[in-house]
Enzyme design. Sequence first.
Site, mmCIF file in Angstrom:
data_model
loop_
_atom_site.group_PDB
_atom_site.id
_atom_site.type_symbol
_atom_site.label_atom_id
_atom_site.label_comp_id
_atom_site.label_asym_id
_atom_site.label_seq_id
_atom_site.Cartn_x
_atom_site.Cartn_y
_atom_site.Cartn_z
ATOM 1 C CG LEU A 1 29.603 -7.790 7.378
ATOM 2 C CD1 LEU A 1 30.291 -8.349 8.609
ATOM 3 C CD2 LEU A 1 30.609 -7.100 6.469
ATOM 4 N N GLY A 2 26.433 -10.288 5.058
ATOM 5 C CA GLY A 2 25.965 -11.516 4.420
ATOM 6 C C GLY A 2 24.608 -11.925 4.953
ATOM 7 C CG HIS A 3 21.358 -11.790 3.203
ATOM 8 N ND1 HIS A 3 20.351 -11.118 3.848
ATOM 9 C CD2 HIS A 3 21.925 -10.900 2.343
ATOM 10 C CE1 HIS A 3 20.293 -9.877 3.399
ATOM 11 N NE2 HIS A 3 21.236 -9.716 2.485
ATOM 12 N N GLY A 4 21.948 -15.325 5.881
ATOM 13 C CA GLY A 4 21.838 -16.740 6.211
ATOM 14 C C GLY A 4 20.400 -17.185 6.102
ATOM 15 C CG ASP B 1 28.550 -28.371 9.243
ATOM 16 O OD1 ASP B 1 28.858 -29.169 8.330
ATOM 17 O OD2 ASP B 1 27.850 -27.366 9.050
ATOM 18 C CE LYS C 1 24.074 -16.728 12.923
ATOM 19 N NZ LYS C 1 24.756 -18.009 13.269
ATOM 20 N N GLY D 1 18.463 -15.079 8.952
ATOM 21 C CA GLY D 1 18.719 -13.669 9.196
ATOM 22 C C GLY D 1 19.915 -13.184 8.414
ATOM 23 N NE ARG D 2 18.807 -7.634 8.210
ATOM 24 C CZ ARG D 2 17.699 -7.929 8.863
ATOM 25 N NH1 ARG D 2 17.236 -9.170 8.848
ATOM 26 N NH2 ARG D 2 17.044 -7.025 9.551
ATOM 27 C CB VAL D 3 26.295 -11.328 9.473
ATOM 28 C CG1 VAL D 3 27.447 -10.818 10.333
ATOM 29 C CG2 VAL D 3 25.913 -12.752 9.884
#
Length: 451
Positions: free
Chosen positions: A29-32, A146, A52, A35-37
Amino acid sequence: MMAAAAEEGEGKKGGGTVLQGRYEMGRVLGHGNFGRVHVARDLRTGRSVAVKVVAKEKVVRAGMMEQIKREIAVMKRVSHPNIVELHEVMATRSKIYLALELVRGGELFGRIVRLGRVREDAARHYFRQLVSAVDFCHSRGVYHRDLKPENLLLDEAGNLKVVDFGLSALADHARADGLLHTLCGTPGYAAPEVLRDKGYDGAKADLWSCGVILYVLLAGSLPFPDDNIVTLYRKAQRGDYRCPAWLSTDARRLIPRLLDPNPTTRISVAQLVETPWFKKTSISRPVSIELPPAFADPAPAKEEAEKDEPETLNAFHLISLSEGFDLSPLFEGDSAKGRRDGGMLFATREPASGVISRLEGVAARGGGRMRVTKSGARGVRLEGAERGGAKGRLAVAADIFSVAPSVLVVDVKKDGGDTLEYRSFCSEELRPALQDIVWGAAADPTPTAAV
């Protein structure tokens, strides 16, 4: 997703990776940053979830393990319809897995980008849900710290979900004065008192962020827009903004009470929910969001790829890079002092591709003395072709961060080799090559180096 055979706790089922016999992993679904999701299916219940995946090595290297632990502890403490639910936490030798509620409508930020601004009744719907979630957190001794549209997701029904508690604080983190003292947040959304280094009330700081979010929803822009972070916070401390003419009278009365630079007189949640704007009956609800099936064909997951854009750097990471607390030299091309290690830290309006081209050009012009060993939107690494002295080959890393639209910060530091050789390389080759893209250099005839 992962090298399943090599990773403890993972197996295969029908061609898809299965995590600890519980979750069949699907598409990314996405990267951070760490890591990633993935979307995944809970094999016990059949429901779709988000998993996650956090790489322990990256977290430890960045000194962020306590932040991950705090995020998990906080999410276990808060259970609310407008907060993403943490279902389960798992771990192996190299990774941490968080099974989370799957929220498929995307970020509220994306909706703002598409629409420019949101209708007032829709904004009221989102804002009420945000305040409900924030008030619940505060009642449990949790302060998010945040809050921003990027950390607010929408489900299929158009309901808001708060995510990312990595910078949150618990009430027991307060010092003897009852205040929090950690500098954190995101430029444009953090309360001005957070930067004063005299302590702040986490609840009042969150309410300031809620006020900025409300302004962004209604106006389609930030109340304190400025590429220079120092100037931005000066504006916030003065309350220097204007409400657009199209806002209703009640909205124009509410926003100044949220964006009150004085936390003592800033509106509280109890006062907020009694204001005419907050209590007004909405004409309509936000429409549901039509989405594809949550669990598409679970294609074999790919190894995490580096993003094609610079990592976003918030104001407090930026402060940690700076020597002292003065950020202004970054934006003024101040070249007098240089950094203590002889390296460079500077702001630029040059796009990432331009910065990368300059850095690669340094290696190309060096007659083979330096070579590029890594190049991407997040930075470039140069390494000496020769073995070098007792300390090995010289290696120079230039990390590229985004701090505002069209503004990057470049952090050049020694990644290996001899310090004197590194300083000489920066002074004689790097600095001249980068001089004219440093913010403020074009208007300054004196040689421009970094902070």
